[in-house]
Scaffold this motif. Structure first.
Motif, PDB file in Angstrom:
ATOM      1  N   ASN A  93      53.777  29.625  46.589  1.00 23.90           N
ATOM      2  CA  ASN A  93      53.541  29.827  45.152  1.00 23.90           C
ATOM      3  C   ASN A  93      53.810  28.568  44.327  1.00 23.90           C
ATOM      4  O   ASN A  93      54.292  28.654  43.201  1.00 23.90           O
ATOM      5  N   ASN A 131      55.046  36.691  52.107  1.00 21.75           N
ATOM      6  CA  ASN A 131      54.999  36.947  50.657  1.00 21.75           C
ATOM      7  C   ASN A 131      56.382  37.224  50.056  1.00 21.75           C
ATOM      8  O   ASN A 131      56.544  38.129  49.229  1.00 21.75           O
ATOM      9  N   LYS A 185      57.251  28.376  42.740  1.00 23.44           N
ATOM     10  CA  LYS A 185      57.789  29.481  41.939  1.00 23.44           C
ATOM     11  C   LYS A 185      58.628  30.382  42.849  1.00 23.44           C
ATOM     12  O   LYS A 185      58.168  30.838  43.889  1.00 23.44           O
TER      13      LYS A 185
END
Length: 428
Positions: free
Chosen positions: A388, A294, A391
């Motif tokens: 993402n 993440n 992004k």
């Protein structure tokens, strides 16, 4: 002990001395003089050329003298006054500690790329990088190497596929810089580097001439490793992980072949239509890793395509992103760091520009250089694996990272172009 040659800068308009405008450096009784004008961008180029000229003349020790040496001028001189086989020393005029430590680290990054492939293979590259970064911040750096068939156990099939034909095992290096020393600290950024320590092209084999410099195909790994080291030296307080995707792209009876289909950890299937388009196959694993932890910011660097080099030449790196705000920030940062960076096109539909009848996509087009827009299509392939939907992701196709031949600005070999920019982005 030889005496250091004094090198001066003199600010002077050139209307009455055109020869001073054209010559990089003028030798005199007191030392060497570089005459500069009002255009600072051109001045920096001239200063770097002067450094290159003095190195070529065999001058091994210099002292930057006088009051006209600011940080960027000194760094430009150092870039020119560096040869992979020399041990030149510079007595800086100011900011000596900062410049000396930065030069040592950048030269280490260059050396990684310049060493012969007998010395730099996947596991030795991982060892050199982990040891260097651990030495910079021993209390805050830990590392792990996933090697050989362990890659399959953990799902990193791209690296394993590309590297399985070599006697040197492919590997993924993960370096964790965690200044808080808290296991729960979020990962602010992941740097992903292409670490192809030698690229024969596989069954899509390169010509002898095209293969000669392919020890440099791990230049992306050297660039991001150097960038993390520099960022740490500059006081980095964020948790950053470095992922190097390391393999030798060679040929034997176990090598991957044209027409093979690779099934990645995220379920994406890829048909191999060119075994010389291997960099994107290993980077796909690194990008997926960045998604698993993440990371807010993901940057990859790779000597990925000849198409990027054809587009921007050897003095620029190429930038790709679908995140306009982040891309503009990267371009502004590069300008501040006096590193040439140029954005090339990438849209979401570039993902569809390497189609396959047998898989979700192919790793290239079955045409020389991947066909028209080859660098954008390669970036589009990577976009399939970027977290993402792109992004927070930047892709650096580092066309300027290696010079096949010396020129007026650079010695033959690695330049480390991009290290300062990526380090500054981490510390922003």
């Amino acid at each position: 002990m030889s005496t250091a040659l004094a090198v001066f800068i003199v600010q002077q308009e050139f209307s009455d001395a055109a020869w001073k405008k054209s010559a990089a450096v003028i030798m005199g009784e007191k030392g060497a003089t570089i005459y500069v004008g009002s255009d600072e961008a051109e001045n920096l180029r001239k200063v770097q050329k002067a450094g290159r000229q003095l190195d070529s003349l065999g001058v091994s020790k210099v002292k930057l003298a006088g009051d006209d040496w600011d940080f960027e001028r000194q760094w430009a001189f150092a870039n020119g006054y560096t040869d992979t086989r020399s041990t030149n020393s510079i007595e800086f005029a100011g900011d000596a500690q900062t410049l000396t430590s930065m030069r040592e680290l950048v030269n280490w990054s260059r050396e990684l790329t310049n060493l012969p492939p007998a010395d730099i293979y996947p596991e030795s590259l991982a060892k050199r990088v982990s040891e260097k970064l651990e030495a910079i911040a021993p209390e805050h750096v830990s590392s792990r190497v996933i090697s050989g068939d362990e890659l399959l156990d953990e799902g990193w099939v791209g690296i394993h596929t590309v590297g399985r034909a070599s006697k040197h095992k492919p590997c993924m290096l993960i370096v964790d810089y965690n200044p808080s020393q808290q296991d729960s600290a979020p990962v602010d950024a992941v740097l992903v580097g292409k670490g192809i320590t030698f690229d024969s092209g596989g069954y899509s084999i390169k010509s002898s001439e095209g293969m000669l410099a392919m020890k440099c195909d791990m230049g992306g790994a050297a660039t991001v490793a150097g960038a993390l080291g520099l960022a740490i030296q500059q006081g980095l307080q964020k948790r950053v992980q470095l992922v190097l995707c390391c393999a030798e792209n060679l040929i034997d009876g176990t090598a991957y072949k044209l027409g093979d289909v690779i099934t990645y950890k995220n379920g994406t299937t890829v048909e191999v239509v060119n075994t010389d388009a291997e960099g994107r196959l290993v980077l796909a694993d690194g990008l997926q890793y960045a998604g698993e932890v993440n990371a807010k910011l993901v940057l990859d660097a790779a000597t990925l395509t000849g198409a990027a080099q054809m587009a921007v030449g050897n003095e620029y790196n190429a930038l790709f992103s679908v995140d306009d705000e982040l891309a503009n920030k990267a371009l502004a940062t590069a300008a501040q760091q006096r590193e040439n960076l140029w954005r090339l096109p990438l849209n979401r539909w570039h993902k569809e520009n390497t189609p396959s009848a047998f898989a979700d996509c192919a790793n290239s087009r079955p045409q020389k250089g991947g066909g028209a827009a080859g660098a954008s299509n390669a970036a589009g392939f990577l976009l399939r694996f970027a977290p993402n939907e792109g992004k927070g992701w930047l892709h650096f196709d580092i066309a300027g990272a290696y010079q096949n031949n010396a020129n007026a600005m650079w010695a033959t070999g690695a330049t480390a172009l991009g290290v300062r920019t990526i380090a500054a982005l981490l510390n922003d």
